[in-house]
Design an enzyme around this catalytic site. Structure first.
Site, PDB file in Angstrom:
ATOM      1  N   GLU A  50      15.179 100.340 -44.830  1.00 43.46           N
ATOM      2  CA  GLU A  50      16.096 101.438 -44.200  1.00 43.46           C
ATOM      3  C   GLU A  50      17.364 100.854 -43.561  1.00 43.46           C
ATOM      4  O   GLU A  50      17.174 100.116 -42.745  1.00 43.46           O
ATOM      5  CB  GLU A  50      15.229 102.445 -43.269  1.00 43.46           C
ATOM      6  CG  GLU A  50      16.283 103.605 -42.502  1.00 43.46           C
ATOM      7  CD  GLU A  50      15.865 103.975 -41.460  1.00 43.46           C
ATOM      8  OE1 GLU A  50      16.123 105.483 -41.376  1.00 43.46           O
ATOM      9  OE2 GLU A  50      15.000 103.602 -40.689  1.00 43.46           O
ATOM     10  N   TRP A  51      18.458 101.021 -44.147  1.00 46.14           N
ATOM     11  CA  TRP A  51      19.752 100.523 -43.788  1.00 46.14           C
ATOM     12  C   TRP A  51      20.258 101.703 -42.705  1.00 46.14           C
ATOM     13  O   TRP A  51      20.574 102.739 -43.135  1.00 46.14           O
ATOM     14  CB  TRP A  51      20.702 100.215 -44.707  1.00 46.14           C
ATOM     15  CG  TRP A  51      22.199 100.002 -44.228  1.00 46.14           C
ATOM     16  CD1 TRP A  51      22.345  99.123 -43.148  1.00 46.14           C
ATOM     17  CD2 TRP A  51      23.344 100.483 -44.690  1.00 46.14           C
ATOM     18  NE1 TRP A  51      23.731  99.303 -42.738  1.00 46.14           N
ATOM     19  CE2 TRP A  51      24.350  99.810 -43.501  1.00 46.14           C
ATOM     20  CE3 TRP A  51      23.892 101.243 -45.629  1.00 46.14           C
ATOM     21  CZ2 TRP A  51      25.742 100.051 -43.833  1.00 46.14           C
ATOM     22  CZ3 TRP A  51      25.257 101.574 -45.650  1.00 46.14           C
ATOM     23  CH2 TRP A  51      25.849 100.858 -44.740  1.00 46.14           C
ATOM     24  N   ARG A  52      20.155 101.161 -41.466  1.00 46.79           N
ATOM     25  CA  ARG A  52      20.597 101.921 -40.406  1.00 46.79           C
ATOM     26  C   ARG A  52      22.232 101.987 -40.344  1.00 46.79           C
ATOM     27  O   ARG A  52      22.878 101.324 -39.639  1.00 46.79           O
ATOM     28  CB  ARG A  52      20.035 101.779 -39.278  1.00 46.79           C
ATOM     29  CG  ARG A  52      18.425 102.292 -38.823  1.00 46.79           C
ATOM     30  CD  ARG A  52      18.432 103.788 -38.761  1.00 46.79           C
ATOM     31  NE  ARG A  52      19.084 104.256 -37.539  1.00 46.79           N
ATOM     32  CZ  ARG A  52      18.841 104.621 -36.503  1.00 46.79           C
ATOM     33  NH1 ARG A  52      17.291 104.390 -36.177  1.00 46.79           N
ATOM     34  NH2 ARG A  52      19.425 105.049 -35.370  1.00 46.79           N
ATOM     35  N   ARG A  87      21.852 107.772 -38.642  1.00 46.16           N
ATOM     36  CA  ARG A  87      21.456 108.625 -37.655  1.00 46.16           C
ATOM     37  C   ARG A  87      22.360 109.259 -36.490  1.00 46.16           C
ATOM     38  O   ARG A  87      23.146 108.291 -35.903  1.00 46.16           O
ATOM     39  CB  ARG A  87      20.283 107.850 -36.779  1.00 46.16           C
ATOM     40  CG  ARG A  87      19.427 108.573 -35.793  1.00 46.16           C
ATOM     41  CD  ARG A  87      18.634 109.825 -36.394  1.00 46.16           C
ATOM     42  NE  ARG A  87      17.608 109.271 -37.328  1.00 46.16           N
ATOM     43  CZ  ARG A  87      17.423 109.545 -38.378  1.00 46.16           C
ATOM     44  NH1 ARG A  87      18.220 110.533 -39.080  1.00 46.16           N
ATOM     45  NH2 ARG A  87      16.235 109.102 -39.392  1.00 46.16           N
ATOM     46  N   HIS A 110      14.048 114.498 -35.691  1.00 45.62           N
ATOM     47  CA  HIS A 110      13.680 113.761 -34.270  1.00 45.62           C
ATOM     48  C   HIS A 110      13.902 114.475 -33.046  1.00 45.62           C
ATOM     49  O   HIS A 110      14.902 115.147 -32.946  1.00 45.62           O
ATOM     50  CB  HIS A 110      14.550 112.584 -34.499  1.00 45.62           C
ATOM     51  CG  HIS A 110      14.505 111.879 -35.845  1.00 45.62           C
ATOM     52  ND1 HIS A 110      15.362 112.139 -36.888  1.00 45.62           N
ATOM     53  CD2 HIS A 110      13.846 110.674 -36.247  1.00 45.62           C
ATOM     54  CE1 HIS A 110      14.920 111.313 -37.616  1.00 45.62           C
ATOM     55  NE2 HIS A 110      14.016 110.385 -37.419  1.00 45.62           N
ATOM     56  N   LYS A 170      10.318 114.385 -43.068  1.00 53.69           N
ATOM     57  CA  LYS A 170       9.872 113.594 -42.160  1.00 53.69           C
ATOM     58  C   LYS A 170      10.172 114.076 -40.721  1.00 53.69           C
ATOM     59  O   LYS A 170      11.328 114.569 -40.622  1.00 53.69           O
ATOM     60  CB  LYS A 170      10.836 112.099 -42.327  1.00 53.69           C
ATOM     61  CG  LYS A 170      10.629 111.113 -41.024  1.00 53.69           C
ATOM     62  CD  LYS A 170      11.818 109.963 -40.899  1.00 53.69           C
ATOM     63  CE  LYS A 170      11.433 109.214 -39.651  1.00 53.69           C
ATOM     64  NZ  LYS A 170      12.767 108.441 -39.546  1.00 53.69           N
ATOM     65  N   ARG A 175       1.092 105.907 -36.439  1.00 53.47           N
ATOM     66  CA  ARG A 175       1.873 104.890 -37.358  1.00 53.47           C
ATOM     67  C   ARG A 175       0.987 104.284 -38.439  1.00 53.47           C
ATOM     68  O   ARG A 175       1.266 103.554 -39.279  1.00 53.47           O
ATOM     69  CB  ARG A 175       2.814 103.834 -36.526  1.00 53.47           C
ATOM     70  CG  ARG A 175       3.831 104.507 -35.718  1.00 53.47           C
ATOM     71  CD  ARG A 175       4.764 103.526 -34.892  1.00 53.47           C
ATOM     72  NE  ARG A 175       5.895 104.158 -34.369  1.00 53.47           N
ATOM     73  CZ  ARG A 175       7.047 104.634 -34.702  1.00 53.47           C
ATOM     74  NH1 ARG A 175       7.191 104.329 -35.883  1.00 53.47           N
ATOM     75  NH2 ARG A 175       7.851 105.115 -33.898  1.00 53.47           N
ATOM     76  N   SER A 185      13.518 100.139 -34.501  1.00 47.70           N
ATOM     77  CA  SER A 185      14.680 101.465 -34.648  1.00 47.70           C
ATOM     78  C   SER A 185      14.094 102.552 -33.817  1.00 47.70           C
ATOM     79  O   SER A 185      14.828 103.822 -33.535  1.00 47.70           O
ATOM     80  CB  SER A 185      14.897 101.828 -36.185  1.00 47.70           C
ATOM     81  OG  SER A 185      13.738 102.322 -36.778  1.00 47.70           O
TER      82      SER A 185
END
Length: 274
Positions: free
Chosen positions: A60-62, A105, A162, A189, A231, A252
């Site tokens: 995952e590239w933030r 995000r 989130h 998600k 998790r 993250s």
């Protein structure tokens, strides 16, 4: 006619493929380990270089953290930064040995990107043709159209939600998951802060329910110390993926384990393929 760089069709209901060419992973079977990479150019270069020796499945590239390194917390127009983000997306996608999920995000969901909904959608859409998948925050205005645009660009879409303050009610979680499904997200998600064992149990219940109700891969995470076990529960409870860190790297989100810790437990829970 499908997009020329679109992922291969998924032959089995409930399974989806992220990635292009030889860099692919399947979500919907064994729990996949997703490793975040973040920060400025130097930090990203170091982290991408460490991927070859890790046991993760997806990166995952933030992108929001890279955006922050360019402009800080100032509001920016998409046109001012799109070229820089696309250039870095190409580098990460080319240099990584694993498929890339690009995530911007926003600050309202715990990230570092100060963007209004229109600018957010424009930047995610700009990244979609260059990566295996994109994260789309389902509460952003325009998210449904953005999912269509990302699919047209050949990218898998993870719909996301989130809440860093707490865990919504069961009805609210069900509504969010239904919205993601209706909008056409390939993976659903949600991540919520757990203040009790009951919160964590409700997240697991919502995850298992959504997996059966929608026959799509689901990633349900209860953040914080109370939620850490969520998790590592594996695919038996509907977990399509977990997020874990490179050795020595910051997570993250609260409660993430290292890749080796996550893989060791998942190999026990799901059975090692070694």
């Amino acid at each position: 006619m499908p997009h020329s760089s679109a992922p291969d069709p998924d032959p089995v209901p409930g399974f989806v493929t992220i990635g292009r060419a030889a860099k692919k992973a399947t979500l919907g079977g064994r729990t996949q380990v997703i490793v975040p990479v973040s920060g400025d150019t130097r930090a990203l270069t170091d982290q991408v270089g460490a991927l070859a020796s890790c046991r993760a499945d997806i990166v995952e590239w933030r992108a929001d953290t890279y955006l922050f390194s360019l402009v800080g917390s100032h509001f920016v127009a998409a046109s001012e930064v799109a070229d820089d983000l696309v250039r870095m997306a190409r580098y990460v996608a080319d240099a990584s040995p694993l498929p890339i999920l690009a995530t911007i995000r926003t600050s309202v969901e715990g990230g570092e990107a100060s963007l209004d909904d229109e600018e957010y959608c424009a930047l995610v859409a700009a990244l979609a043709p260059h990566v295996g998948g994109v994260d789309v925050e389902i509460r952003r205005d325009g998210s449904s159209a953005l999912i269509e645009d990302a699919h047209a660009a050949g990218a898998l879409v993870i719909g996301s939600f989130h809440d860093f303050e707490g865990t919504p009610s069961d009805d609210q979680l069900a509504e969010v998951l239904a919205d993601m499904n209706y909008a056409g997200a390939d993976v659903l998600k949600f991540a919520c802060m757990a203040h009790s064992a009951t919160d964590a149990a409700r997240v697991l219940g919502a995850q298992a329910w959504a997996r059966e109700a929608y026959d799509r891969p689901v990633i349900g995470i209860a953040m914080g110390p109370n939620g850490a076990p969520t998790r590592l529960v594996g695919s038996a409870l509907g977990s399509a993926a977990t997020f874990a860190t490179l050795p020595g790297a910051e997570g993250s989100a609260p409660g993430q384990f290292t890749i080796e810790q996550a893989r060791a437990v998942l190999d026990i829970v799901e059975g090692s393929e070694a």
